[in-house]
Design a protein around this motif. Structure first.
Motif: not given
Length: 410
Positions: A288-294, A301-306, A378-379, A388-397
């Motif tokens: 995914i590009l741009g962002g996620f709920n992280i 996250q405010p944009f995600w939720e709105k 982000y993968m 859906p789960k973020i699985i990569y990069p590992k430091d934010i999975s």
């Protein structure tokens, strides 16, 4: 009698002229009270829906905070219909009839390449938010005066490919010992060198490529592709899908019970994909590009939720980038010395703003600068209960890579 009649006629004409001039001036004054920004998008595509919805949110927020130097933004939408000729006509209307001072959006690198030369003709600053072909910004480096009006707020295809390659090395090879790969890609401008690029780098790393194919975006039956992959002995399928129907591809993959699949699937980036595929996307991965709920930035996250609250589903990459693009244009127009295209371009080039996608600044090609806390991929993997789960990069999975229940590596 005739003199009186003539006098009355002149008087009426004079009054009409005064009223007309007043109406014209009032109309002009009203127009001057707003600043017009355009969004060019395919109205009936996943990315286009995100571009429209996110731009409306951004304009609403900016106007609620006072607009641009006290003037409200007037958002003008135009449909490309994913067609080059119609996109050129839509852009012309935005620039000539609607008189927007800048624009954002567009989807499909082929369509974007078609409108690029017209941006200099209209002197219209434009931030592309969903076209990945590297040639689009290479044009800026090669002929700055002609192409300086175009900026791209997303990672171009070679950066995306490099991310997929790092995921393969760090997760599939190191953690799971996967050695045999199939590569499938739609035939489109943004993906034109994906297979040779990826195949060479996999082989350079001692990995085996057992099957490759480009497919037409209008393909109706994908089952033969996955049946051939199943016979090839592939242990993972690297996918590259943006314009082609992701749902049909995922269903064909699931029915074939082929190797695990991941890479890029634009349709799979939205929260409604689970229902659209009738849960058959389980364990499919996509960057995914741009962002996620992280917490990429304080605005993510405010944009995600709105967005989720307003539209009933989560934003995909084009929504994230378009949301930030509208803020960049508002900031740049506010700092520009005039509303002329060249002055706005200069202001865009010096932008430094934290958006929902991270810290945004441009390099000389008008691509976003890379680095920690800046826009990047982000993968994501679809896991149990459609979460859906973020699985990569590992430091934010938020989860670990899962294999399909039917697959066991030999």
């Amino acid at each position: 009698m005739s003199n009186v009649s003539g006098f009355k006629t002149k008087t009426i004409f004079a009054k009409f002229t005064v009223v007309a001039i007043f109406a014209l001036l009032s109309s002009q004054a009203l127009a001057d009270e707003t600043i017009k920004i355009g969004v060019l998008a395919p109205f009936h595509a996943v990315a286009g829906e995100g571009q429209i919805e996110a731009s409306k949110l951004a304009v609403e927020e900016i106007n609620d905070r006072g607009g641009i130097n006290g003037k409200k933004i007037e958002l003008i939408l135009a449909d490309t219909e994913l067609n080059a000729e119609k996109a050129i006509a839509a852009l012309s209307k935005l620039a000539v009839s609607d008189k927007v001072v800048a624009a954002a959006g567009i989807y499909s690198s082929g369509v974007t390449a078609a409108i690029q030369p017209y941006l200099s003709r209209f002197k219209l600053p434009f931030i592309g938010t969903a076209s990945a072909s590297p040639t689009l910004t290479e044009n800026v480096s090669k002929d700055y005066e002609k192409f300086k009006y175009y900026f791209r707020l997303m990672n171009h295809a070679h950066r995306e490919n490099a991310f997929v390659l790092s995921f393969i090395e760090d997760v599939l090879v190191k953690d799971h010992g996967i050695q045999k790969y199939a590569i499938i890609s739609e035939q489109a401008k943004w993906a034109e060198d994906f297979i040779p690029w990826m195949e060479k780098r996999l082989k350079d790393r001692g990995l085996e490529v057992v099957y490759t194919t480009y497919f037409d975006i209008h393909t109706k039956d994908y089952s033969p592709i996955f049946n051939r992959i199943k016979s090839s002995g592939a242990e993972f399928i690297i996918s590259n899908i943006a314009i082609a129907p992701g749902e049909a591809i995922s269903k064909a993959w699931y029915e074939a019970k082929s190797a695990p699949m991941g890479g890029a699937n634009v349709s799979a980036m939205r929260s409604d994909y689970w229902e659209k595929t009738q849960r058959q996307c389980l364990t499919e991965s996509t960057y995914i590009l741009g962002g996620f709920n992280i917490p990429i930035s304080s605005r993510t996250q405010p944009f995600w939720e709105k967005y989720k609250e307003r539209y009933g589903r989560t934003p995909e990459y084009a929504a994230f980038y378009t949301y930030d693009a509208i803020y960049i244009l508002a900031d740049s127009i506010g700092r520009a010395t005039s509303l002329k295209g060249d002055d706005i371009v200069k202001a865009i080039e010096t932008v430094k703003i934290t958006g929902a996608t991270g810290l945004i600044e441009w390099d000389k090609s008008h691509d976003p600068i890379e680095g920690e806390g800046r826009p990047k991929p982000y993968m994501l993997q679809w896991q149990e209960q459609g979460i859906p789960k973020i699985i990569y990069p590992k430091d934010i999975s938020t989860g670990n890579f899962m294999f399909p229940s039917w697959f066991s590596k030999k």
